[in-house]
Write an enzyme that holds these catalytic residues in place. Structure first.
Site, PDB file in Angstrom:
ATOM      1  N   GLU A   1       0.822  -1.223   0.000  1.00  0.00           N
ATOM      2  CA  GLU A   1       0.000   0.000   0.000  1.00  0.00           C
ATOM      3  C   GLU A   1       0.852   1.268   0.000  1.00  0.00           C
ATOM      4  OE1 GLU A   1      -3.783   0.235   0.231  1.00  0.00           O
ATOM      5  OE2 GLU A   1      -2.834   1.936  -0.748  1.00  0.00           O
TER       6      GLU A   1
ATOM      7  N   GLY B   1       1.735   7.313  -0.911  1.00  0.00           N
ATOM      8  CA  GLY B   1       2.006   7.419   0.527  1.00  0.00           C
ATOM      9  C   GLY B   1       0.866   6.971   1.414  1.00  0.00           C
TER      10      GLY B   1
ATOM     11  N   ILE C   1      -2.312   7.503   1.243  1.00  0.00           N
ATOM     12  CA  ILE C   1      -3.646   7.299   0.641  1.00  0.00           C
ATOM     13  C   ILE C   1      -3.855   5.805   0.373  1.00  0.00           C
ATOM     14  CG2 ILE C   1      -5.151   7.850  -1.299  1.00  0.00           C
ATOM     15  CD1 ILE C   1      -3.478  10.323  -1.850  1.00  0.00           C
TER      16      ILE C   1
ATOM     17  N   GLY D   1      15.696  18.586   1.613  1.00  0.00           N
ATOM     18  CA  GLY D   1      15.612  17.123   1.723  1.00  0.00           C
ATOM     19  C   GLY D   1      14.319  16.557   1.164  1.00  0.00           C
TER      20      GLY D   1
ATOM     21  N   ASP E   1       9.621   8.131 -10.594  1.00  0.00           N
ATOM     22  CA  ASP E   1       8.956   7.651  -9.368  1.00  0.00           C
ATOM     23  C   ASP E   1       7.433   7.606  -9.558  1.00  0.00           C
ATOM     24  OD1 ASP E   1       8.889   7.434  -6.196  1.00  0.00           O
ATOM     25  OD2 ASP E   1       7.513   9.039  -6.760  1.00  0.00           O
TER      26      ASP E   1
ATOM     27  N   LYS F   1       4.632   4.317  -9.850  1.00  0.00           N
ATOM     28  CA  LYS F   1       3.350   4.197  -9.139  1.00  0.00           C
ATOM     29  C   LYS F   1       2.206   3.956 -10.123  1.00  0.00           C
ATOM     30  CE  LYS F   1       5.188   7.275  -5.588  1.00  0.00           C
ATOM     31  NZ  LYS F   1       5.382   8.666  -5.172  1.00  0.00           N
TER      32      LYS F   1
ATOM     33  N   GLY G   1       6.331  10.937   3.557  1.00  0.00           N
ATOM     34  CA  GLY G   1       6.623  11.340   4.934  1.00  0.00           C
ATOM     35  C   GLY G   1       6.501  10.183   5.897  1.00  0.00           C
TER      36      GLY G   1
HETATM   37  P1  NAP Z   1      15.616   6.168   3.754  1.00  0.00           P
HETATM   38  O1  NAP Z   1      15.172   7.174   4.737  1.00  0.00           O
HETATM   39  O2  NAP Z   1      16.717   6.493   2.835  1.00  0.00           O
HETATM   40  O3  NAP Z   1      15.996   4.840   4.574  1.00  0.00           O
HETATM   41  C1  NAP Z   1      16.499   3.713   3.921  1.00  0.00           C
HETATM   42  C2  NAP Z   1      16.914   2.718   4.998  1.00  0.00           C
HETATM   43  O4  NAP Z   1      17.349   1.526   4.367  1.00  0.00           O
HETATM   44  C3  NAP Z   1      18.057   3.217   5.883  1.00  0.00           C
HETATM   45  O5  NAP Z   1      17.807   2.882   7.217  1.00  0.00           O
HETATM   46  C4  NAP Z   1      19.266   2.441   5.359  1.00  0.00           C
HETATM   47  O6  NAP Z   1      20.215   2.160   6.357  1.00  0.00           O
HETATM   48  C5  NAP Z   1      18.604   1.164   4.906  1.00  0.00           C
HETATM   49  N1  NAP Z   1      19.376   0.500   3.868  1.00  0.00           N
HETATM   50  C6  NAP Z   1      19.700   0.987   2.665  1.00  0.00           C
HETATM   51  N2  NAP Z   1      20.440   0.088   1.994  1.00  0.00           N
HETATM   52  C7  NAP Z   1      20.588  -0.983   2.829  1.00  0.00           C
HETATM   53  C8  NAP Z   1      21.279  -2.211   2.724  1.00  0.00           C
HETATM   54  N3  NAP Z   1      21.964  -2.511   1.634  1.00  0.00           N
HETATM   55  N4  NAP Z   1      21.203  -3.077   3.754  1.00  0.00           N
HETATM   56  C9  NAP Z   1      20.507  -2.759   4.885  1.00  0.00           C
HETATM   57  N5  NAP Z   1      19.854  -1.585   5.022  1.00  0.00           N
HETATM   58  C10 NAP Z   1      19.897  -0.718   4.009  1.00  0.00           C
HETATM   59  O7  NAP Z   1      14.403   5.668   2.844  1.00  0.00           O
HETATM   60  P2  NAP Z   1      12.839   5.871   3.117  1.00  0.00           P
HETATM   61  O8  NAP Z   1      12.476   7.237   2.694  1.00  0.00           O
HETATM   62  O9  NAP Z   1      12.515   5.407   4.460  1.00  0.00           O
HETATM   63  O10 NAP Z   1      12.217   4.896   2.007  1.00  0.00           O
HETATM   64  C11 NAP Z   1      12.160   3.498   2.214  1.00  0.00           C
HETATM   65  C12 NAP Z   1      11.285   2.879   1.124  1.00  0.00           C
HETATM   66  O11 NAP Z   1       9.980   3.450   1.200  1.00  0.00           O
HETATM   67  C13 NAP Z   1      11.743   3.126  -0.310  1.00  0.00           C
HETATM   68  O12 NAP Z   1      11.404   2.029  -1.116  1.00  0.00           O
HETATM   69  C14 NAP Z   1      10.914   4.341  -0.739  1.00  0.00           C
HETATM   70  O13 NAP Z   1      10.752   4.450  -2.120  1.00  0.00           O
HETATM   71  C15 NAP Z   1       9.623   4.014  -0.048  1.00  0.00           C
HETATM   72  N6  NAP Z   1       8.755   5.173   0.202  1.00  0.00           N
HETATM   73  C16 NAP Z   1       9.223   6.223   0.892  1.00  0.00           C
HETATM   74  C17 NAP Z   1       8.389   7.289   1.163  1.00  0.00           C
HETATM   75  C18 NAP Z   1       8.853   8.462   1.958  1.00  0.00           C
HETATM   76  O14 NAP Z   1       8.045   9.383   2.183  1.00  0.00           O
HETATM   77  N7  NAP Z   1      10.098   8.505   2.424  1.00  0.00           N
HETATM   78  C19 NAP Z   1       7.072   7.269   0.690  1.00  0.00           C
HETATM   79  C20 NAP Z   1       6.616   6.157  -0.014  1.00  0.00           C
HETATM   80  C21 NAP Z   1       7.473   5.099  -0.254  1.00  0.00           C
HETATM   81  P3  NAP Z   1      21.050   3.314   7.112  1.00  0.00           P
HETATM   82  O15 NAP Z   1      20.030   4.157   7.828  1.00  0.00           O
HETATM   83  O16 NAP Z   1      21.921   2.566   8.067  1.00  0.00           O
HETATM   84  O17 NAP Z   1      21.776   4.050   6.055  1.00  0.00           O
HETATM   85  N1  HSE Z   2       9.668  11.121  -3.811  1.00  0.00           N
HETATM   86  C1  HSE Z   2       8.348  10.666  -3.595  1.00  0.00           C
HETATM   87  C2  HSE Z   2       7.387  11.860  -3.734  1.00  0.00           C
HETATM   88  C3  HSE Z   2       8.231  10.051  -2.223  1.00  0.00           C
HETATM   89  O1  HSE Z   2       7.840  12.999  -3.737  1.00  0.00           O
HETATM   90  O2  HSE Z   2       6.194  11.654  -3.880  1.00  0.00           O
HETATM   91  C4  HSE Z   2       6.953   9.291  -2.004  1.00  0.00           C
HETATM   92  O3  HSE Z   2       6.834   8.221  -2.856  1.00  0.00           O
END
Ligand code: NAP
Ligand code: HSE
Length: 428
Positions: A131, A136, A138, A189, A203, A207, A304
């Protein structure tokens, strides 16, 4: 109460830590709703010593996500690292092979490997839920897979990348250039580690590919998406579009046409007064049209910590309750290969061009459009400070093919000073 559900979480960044917080804060609530105690047994990330703002000492640590995914004391493997391949894919495959249910937020992995992973999960009799991968917070996957299961889906339209919508709306409100707002968003960021994933539309296209698969019963076809990012959207176009009653959005559209499945992710004009036109900042919006329901519109935070973790926990809760669904809404083996159709359906278009400021220039352009069968709806010429005149044209509905004939002809004339900007006007 049934047996506890034990999570192993790989990735302790924005989303992973959000999930840890919800599991802790809402333990009683989740137990009351699912009938099971949901707990975390083990976690993994790259750096075991990083301060992540929450204590992780109660959980076992694994350096290797594959080892985490296959632990005996993990029932659900939660992949929150990201990346199309590498440890994300390897660990999800290992979890499935070990008979674990999987929850992920990884749209990049699913858009490319979704079919193979879905087939593997369904063969192993485990859940693969995602999901959080689309829009995000939704619950659009749930809406499409479950709530709208009785509909023949006609069209999906949406703003699915918060960073791009932030950039476009900030350019307009602050009167800044794309480059200035891009630098600002990067410093704050707001952009992915590889910003091209956001501004290049990739990206959002990941989706859209996932939504299309569920909506149209087709295998995920990321390569079938016509893709264009927002890098070429100028503050001039934002102002001119506004002047004509439109806003520019990075818009995803997937729809069935007589010739196949049309999928595109590109900057489009939408009416300024429409809900999509009024969408500000990082908010996402997805409209789904079905034969029975007509249209539903879902709106909310697209990214987020809290919103994305909320979506992850929705999936975990379903697994805790014993809900098991085909990954893309129907068994993966029954999904068709999408027949690709490029933007064949006619639409109005916005054109901006700089013309030589001399007699007959505008007439030449109007003639070329007419010769290609393209009819002009509205036209404006703006003040000019040098020998060129900025001209805006809004066409009546036309096909992109007819428009391209006219544009190719324009480029061979001596009156058009630069490549015309062409943006589709979408009804939303
Ligand atoms: P992030 O803040 O960059 O965190 C990534 C995490 O994965 C970090 O803790 C990192 O470890 C760990 N990691 C990366 N490579 C690794 C490896 N080889 N082995 C073990 N751990 C590893 O990313 P995020 O924003 O949370 O996003 C995570 C996922 O959710 C992604 O698929 C992203 O597309 C998806 N997503 C994110 C958002 C959002 O709002 N951020 C929204 C929708 C979907 P370290 O901390 O030790 O570096
Ligand atoms: N980079 C993505 C965005 C994060 O701005 O929507 C959530 O998937």
């Amino acid at each position: 109460m049934n047996a506890p559900l034990r999570l192993g979480i790989a990735g302790l960044g924005t989303v992973g830590i959000g999930v840890v917080k919800i599991v802790r804060q809402h333990r009683a609530l989740l137990a009351a709703r699912t009938g099971r105690d949901i707990s975390i047994t083990a976690v993994s990330a790259r750096d075991a010593n990083k301060d992540r703002g929450v204590s992780l000492s109660a959980y076992a640590w694994e350096d290797d996500p594959v080892a985490l995914a296959t632990r005996d004391d993990v029932d659900v493997y939660v992949e929150l690292m990201g990346g199309t391949d590498g440890p994300a894919k390897a660990s999800v495959e290992a979890a499935i092979a070990a008979g674990k249910d999987v929850v992920t937020a990884n749209k990049a992995m699913l858009a490319i490997h979704g079919q193979a992973l879905a087939e593997a999960a369904e063969a192993a009799g485990v859940s693969l839920r995602y999901e959080a991968a689309v829009a995000g917070g939704i619950p659009v996957i749930k809406a499409l897979t479950e709530g709208l299961a009785g509909n023949d889906i006609k069209r999906i339209v949406g703003v699915m990348n918060g960073s791009c919508n932030y950039i476009l709306t900030r350019m307009e409100s602050a009167g800044l250039s794309y480059a200035e707002v891009f630098a600002e968003a990067d410093a704050l960021g707001y952009l992915e580690a590889d910003p091209q994933l956001d501004v290049g539309g990739i990206d959002a296209a990941h989706k859209l590919a996932i939504l299309s698969s569920i909506a149209f019963g087709t295998r995920v076809d990321f390569d079938g998406i016509e893709l264009e990012g927002i890098e070429r959207v100028s503050i001039d176009d934002i102002r001119h579009a506004d002047d004509m009653g439109f806003k520019i959005k990075l818009l995803g559209v997937a729809q069935r046409t007589g010739r196949g499945l049309e999928q595109r992710m590109m900057p489009c004009l939408v009416p300024a007064t429409s809900p999509m036109g009024q969408l500000q900042g990082g908010t996402n919006m997805v409209a789904i049209e079905g034969d029975a329901v007509e249209q539903i519109v879902l709106r909310g935070p697209g990214a987020g910590e809290g919103p994305t973790a909320s979506a992850v926990m929705g999936d975990v809760s379903d697994i805790a309750r014993g809900v098991r669904l085909p990954v893309f809404g129907q068994p993966a083996a029954t999904l068709d290969t999408a027949e690709r159709a490029s933007a064949v359906l006619p639409a109005p278009y916005y054109l901006r061009m700089a013309l030589v400021d001399k007699p007959g220039a505008l007439a030449k352009i109007a003639t070329l459009l007419g010769d290609a069968g393209v009819s002009i709806d509205r036209m404006r010429q703006y003040e000019h400070s040098d020998a060129s005149a900025p001209v805006l044209i809004v066409t009546h509905k036309t096909t992109r093919a007819d428009l391209d004939v006219a544009i190719s002809a324009m480029k061979t004339t001596d009156v058009v000073l630069s490549d015309p900007v062409v943006l589709r006007i979408e009804s939303v």
